[in-house]
Design an enzyme around this catalytic site. Sequence first.
Site, short mmCIF file in Angstrom:
data_model
loop_
_atom_site.label_atom_id
_atom_site.label_comp_id
_atom_site.label_asym_id
_atom_site.label_seq_id
_atom_site.Cartn_x
_atom_site.Cartn_y
_atom_site.Cartn_z
N LEU A 1 0.84 -1.20 0.00
CA LEU A 1 0.00 0.00 0.00
C LEU A 1 0.87 1.24 0.00
O LEU A 1 2.08 1.16 0.09
CB LEU A 1 -0.92 -0.04 1.22
CG LEU A 1 -1.82 -1.29 1.26
CD1 LEU A 1 -2.39 -1.52 2.65
CD2 LEU A 1 -2.93 -1.18 0.23
N LYS B 1 14.94 1.00 4.24
CA LYS B 1 14.26 1.60 3.08
C LYS B 1 14.29 3.13 3.16
O LYS B 1 14.51 3.82 2.16
CB LYS B 1 12.82 1.08 3.02
CG LYS B 1 11.98 1.66 1.91
CD LYS B 1 12.46 1.23 0.53
CE LYS B 1 11.68 1.94 -0.57
NZ LYS B 1 12.23 1.68 -1.89
N LYS C 1 6.83 11.50 0.04
CA LYS C 1 6.43 10.79 1.26
C LYS C 1 7.66 10.16 1.92
O LYS C 1 7.88 10.29 3.12
CB LYS C 1 5.40 9.71 0.91
CG LYS C 1 5.10 8.78 2.06
CD LYS C 1 4.60 7.41 1.58
CE LYS C 1 5.65 6.63 0.83
NZ LYS C 1 5.45 5.20 0.70
P1 NAD Z 1 0.25 2.55 -6.00
O1 NAD Z 1 -0.43 3.78 -5.56
O2 NAD Z 1 0.47 2.31 -7.46
O3 NAD Z 1 -0.55 1.28 -5.42
C1 NAD Z 1 -1.16 1.24 -4.17
C2 NAD Z 1 -2.45 0.42 -4.31
O4 NAD Z 1 -3.04 0.29 -3.01
C3 NAD Z 1 -3.50 1.09 -5.21
O5 NAD Z 1 -3.94 0.18 -6.19
C4 NAD Z 1 -4.61 1.47 -4.24
O6 NAD Z 1 -5.92 1.43 -4.82
C5 NAD Z 1 -4.45 0.40 -3.17
N1 NAD Z 1 -5.06 0.74 -1.89
C6 NAD Z 1 -5.01 1.92 -1.22
N2 NAD Z 1 -5.71 1.82 -0.07
C7 NAD Z 1 -6.19 0.56 -0.01
C8 NAD Z 1 -6.98 -0.14 0.93
N3 NAD Z 1 -7.43 0.45 2.05
N4 NAD Z 1 -7.30 -1.43 0.68
C9 NAD Z 1 -6.87 -2.04 -0.46
N5 NAD Z 1 -6.12 -1.42 -1.40
C10 NAD Z 1 -5.79 -0.14 -1.17
O7 NAD Z 1 1.63 2.48 -5.22
P2 NAD Z 1 2.96 1.67 -5.65
O8 NAD Z 1 3.79 2.50 -6.55
O9 NAD Z 1 2.57 0.27 -6.05
O10 NAD Z 1 3.73 1.66 -4.24
C11 NAD Z 1 3.32 0.82 -3.16
C12 NAD Z 1 4.35 0.96 -2.05
O11 NAD Z 1 5.62 0.51 -2.52
C13 NAD Z 1 4.54 2.40 -1.56
O12 NAD Z 1 4.73 2.41 -0.17
C14 NAD Z 1 5.79 2.85 -2.30
O13 NAD Z 1 6.48 3.87 -1.60
C15 NAD Z 1 6.58 1.55 -2.37
N6 NAD Z 1 7.51 1.43 -3.49
C16 NAD Z 1 7.16 1.83 -4.75
C17 NAD Z 1 8.07 1.69 -5.79
C18 NAD Z 1 7.71 2.12 -7.20
O14 NAD Z 1 8.64 2.18 -8.04
N7 NAD Z 1 6.46 2.38 -7.52
C19 NAD Z 1 9.34 1.15 -5.56
C20 NAD Z 1 9.65 0.72 -4.27
C21 NAD Z 1 8.74 0.87 -3.24
#
Ligand code: NAD
Length: 295
Positions: free
Chosen positions: A65, A171, A246
């Site tokens: 998330l 992280k 964030k």
């Molecule tokens: P994103 O916003 O694409 O995905 C998050 C998902 O969570 C969305 O589909 C959203 O609808 C869902 N969500 C939100 N609240 C919810 C709930 N209450 N119940 C169920 N689903 C819910 O984010 P992302 O880019 O996939 O990143 C996810 C995490 O990984 C973050 O913490 C981010 O910092 C970390 N991260 C991201 C990357 C990247 O390159 N995108 C790399 C490393 C780490």
Amino acid sequence: MKRIAFIGLGHMGHPMVLNLIKAGYNVNIYDVNTAAMDELAARGAIPLVSLAECVTDADIIITMLQNGDQVKEVCMMNEGIFKNAKQNTLYIDSSSIDIATTLYLHAEAEKINLKMLDAPVSGGVAGAMAGTLTFMVGGKESIYLEAKDALEKMGKKIIHAGAASHGQAAKICNNLMLGISMIAVCEGFNLAEKLGLDTKKLFEISSNASAQCWSMTSYCPVPGLVESAPSNKNFEPGFMAKMMLKDLHLGESAAEHAGAAIPLGQLATQLYTQFVEQGNGELDFSGIIKMIAAP
Ligand code: NAD
């Protein structure tokens, strides 16, 4: 084969689920954005209409998330993980969140015999797709060893960082360095252009010289230099600028708490704040080159 419940099917969660399916796991999926479940359902995942149904028969639960508030809600609500998972289920939070929330959840999980790990990742969407993420894992070593098999289906390096919350600590430090290094790469390439130096040449040189870093060689903010970089797709994420902001805020509060100086981290936070306030929060974080080039 074990059943995994996967919650949060965004940029990262989606490809991670595909790799679990490929490895033969039964995967229950849940996302508040129901459209996010459609394609995965067509590829063999089992979409559930409620969080409770998603987790109740799972051996392993994974959350991916956006932030600590979302993770806390999904864990603690009546319909959520902690009230509906079986005892002794393995719970892995792979989101990047704050240390206070992760410590709170570890303590709550222990009270109800859930085996929790904080296991955020690095490697971006490309790493998630290729199954080459780096997992940094906080929690008891015995739980880490139990989780390793499943994590290896999504990642290449699964590193036990230490006790509960040390995965998040790793992280936070990593992304502090990443945010700073992305701005550094943007500045270097922008200066090169102003000096009349071909950016292709700078890339050829610096990617083989002492400024080499992931921001340059995997996510180069100048288009046409790294094929898979978001800069080639109009900065479609990737890793959204608002998520980088964030993480920089997480770095700032961790540093304040620990009494560590992060002068460049503070500057990076200011620059990403400005970039996001200009309406660019949903762009990839490498898009900050546009602001650096035209302040
Ligand atoms: P994103 O916003 O694409 O995905 C998050 C998902 O969570 C969305 O589909 C959203 O609808 C869902 N969500 C939100 N609240 C919810 C709930 N209450 N119940 C169920 N689903 C819910 O984010 P992302 O880019 O996939 O990143 C996810 C995490 O990984 C973050 O913490 C981010 O910092 C970390 N991260 C991201 C990357 C990247 O390159 N995108 C790399 C490393 C780490």
